[in-house]
Scaffold this active site. Structure first.
Site, PDB file in Angstrom:
ATOM      1  N   HIS A  56      16.143  17.971 -63.498  1.00  0.00           N
ATOM      2  CA  HIS A  56      17.772  19.181 -63.665  1.00  0.00           C
ATOM      3  C   HIS A  56      18.525  18.109 -63.630  1.00  0.00           C
ATOM      4  CE1 HIS A  56      14.883  22.354 -63.163  1.00  0.00           C
ATOM      5  NE2 HIS A  56      14.565  21.895 -62.231  1.00  0.00           N
ATOM      6  N   HIS A 217      12.784  26.476 -65.518  1.00  0.00           N
ATOM      7  CA  HIS A 217      11.786  25.372 -65.977  1.00  0.00           C
ATOM      8  C   HIS A 217      10.978  26.074 -66.421  1.00  0.00           C
ATOM      9  CE1 HIS A 217      12.728  25.412 -61.229  1.00  0.00           C
ATOM     10  NE2 HIS A 217      12.746  24.150 -60.995  1.00  0.00           N
TER      11      HIS A 217
END
Lengths: 331, 331
Positions: A56, A217
């Protein structure tokens, strides 16, 4: 899989080595996945710690520095760091005033940060935890609850700024919870991400399909739609966000238009322009905004929009100086 | 074509409207494609102007602000702005000390900026031009000469910093030329970009192929290779750059690891780590570095590496304060 990596198993440590080379004000333990401020503990200041699975970036390590985080703990890609590492980082940033854990709402993170907080308590370190759960694509009370996404940046920035003033742990934790309560996010994907370990996309999309309400995700969205214009797509996202965001009459908003990794700046700025149009039509004033790749999902194309209803204190804390690799302003 | 846009023909104006909404310190004329500092002319200061085709954001509009550019002129995607617009922006930033045009070496830009400079001269505005031609993938003297890529950021930053000190036009232009002479770049693509007008990729790559020595407009590379590790790919890029970069014994370097638009931060940091390893082995010290999407090619996956041999003055100018949307540090 086409990625500029050496091997799936060294992605996180290799990237952290690159961060260490780039940013001399970070103290990076690439093997342990722990990133601290190079200057060490700030006496009397509440320590601000976040972390979670990698993939991320720049969240979280790119937000370590004065005015924001004291520590970031990077787990493997899309996998929570283990409690021992979280505990190690907690001890490293406790300067006697306690530590705030900022945790995105995913089962593994909740479990591992929870265990680390208990262990810290046993060692005499006060820990408060704020759980970030801003993604309105997940209904309240569904499964493990709402996912934490873009609001994490807001919580880290504002709690980090308040901690810098010497505020006590309870006050910093209360502010962090307020920021989360006043923030909502929603995302769309134009392509799936590919994790280095899997080597193939998590889901497949047709040439004109988008995934609406996607997670960071590779979690599939609420539904699949047709890609139309940036204006329409922005409208769908803001409808979802604003329908869920409690009214706070007169309060302006802070907006994040966040790229998921493979969407270039020109498209993100186009979305930002549409956000302005939609919010102006609803009489909502954008006090501050941020456009770029801040909370990514590896190489996913698409974006998330986060809206935070900011009171006066929150806007002031937003403007406070911040000196991190990926967020930097003020003296 | 999967893009967050409204229509191919409104991409540039829509994105500039988004920039205007995000950055109150910019004065944006979205239809004309002209971005200035909101504060107006700085009396006595040399005006620093750059521009070119759009699709490379944040270059150039994202670098308008104190310590860098006074004006950016944005043409259509991958197409030079017309001389009239360049002239309009030149007049807007001339505060009596003349204007430096920073021009990437492409036929259209050379022609249009040249005509604008002549017209400005007729109007009594002194213009100096620096042509940036840092891409070693093109042989010297080949065709229109070497392309301008990542070094443009270095020229804009350092010339911008020098102009801020009140230095005269001749001195700022000489510094700008020195920065270009001491900088070299090389790029690889993992995918082609797709222009909004064409709607299809400029070239097709197999699942394990990369384009080596690629341009920032979808120009094909010198040759096609197999994607191996980030370490090997970085080695190829740095070999090309360093073979062409004049020795400057003892001088450290400033490095840019630049994403082409669709490559996420985690991969760019991995490349940055490999750059450190290769340069350290050659005894070259990295004084400063920057990692991120700065000179993009729409939605191309891949990266460029730019190395600049910096003398003491250049390192000092690098550290000087800069306050633009996409490059920001110092007081």
């Amino acid at each position: 899989m086409k990625k500029l990596i050496n091997a799936p198993e060294t992605v996180v440590a290799d990237a952290l080595r690159g961060m260490a080379a780039t940013h001399p004000k970070l103290a990076v333990d690439a093997e342990a996945g722990i990133v601290l401020r190079a200057g060490g503990k700030v006496p009397g200041k509440v320590g601000i710690l976040s972390g979670g699975g990698s993939g991320h970036e720049p969240l979280h390590a790119g937000f370590v520095g004065r005015g924001m985080l004291d520590a970031a703990v990077a787990g493997p890609v899309f996998t929570s760091p283990v409690p021992d590492r979280i505990g190690q980082a907690t001890a490293a940033v406790d300067a006697g005033a306690g530590v705030l854990h900022i945790v995105k709402n995913y089962t593994g993170d909740i479990l591992n940060f929870g265990m680390a907080a208990e262990d810290a308590d046993d060692d005499g370190i006060k820990v408060e935890t704020v759980v970030v759960d801003d993604d309105v694509a997940v209904a309240r009370g569904e499964g493990a609850g709402r996912r934490g996404t873009g609001a994490t940046l807001f919580v880290e920035k504002l709690a980090g700024a308040l901690a810098e003033t010497g505020a006590p742990l309870a006050e910093v934790a209360a502010l962090a919870r307020k920021v989360n309560e006043r923030s909502r996010s929603f995302g769309v994907a134009l392509s799936s991400c590919t994790t280095p370990a899997n080597g193939a996309p998590n889901f497949a999309l047709g040439p004109d399909e988008i995934e609406i309400g996607v997670g960071i995700h590779g979690e599939p969205g609420r539904y699949r739609g047709r890609l139309t214009t940036a204006a329409e797509t922005t409208g769908i996202m803001l409808d979802a966000v604003l329908a869920d965001l409690p009214e706070a009459a007169g309060d302006p908003v802070i907006v994040l238009v966040n790229g998921l990794g493979a969407t270039p700046p020109v498209e993100l700025y186009i979305v930002r322009g549409e956000v302005e149009r939609v919010l102006a039509a609803r009489g909502i004033q954008v006090a501050r905004s941020l456009v770029g790749n801040y909370v990514t999902s590896l190489d996913m194309a698409g974006c998330t929009i986060t809206v935070c209803r900011a009171d006066e204190q929150m806007t002031e804390l937003w403007d406070a100086p911040v000196h991190t690799p990926s967020l930097r302003w003020g003296a």
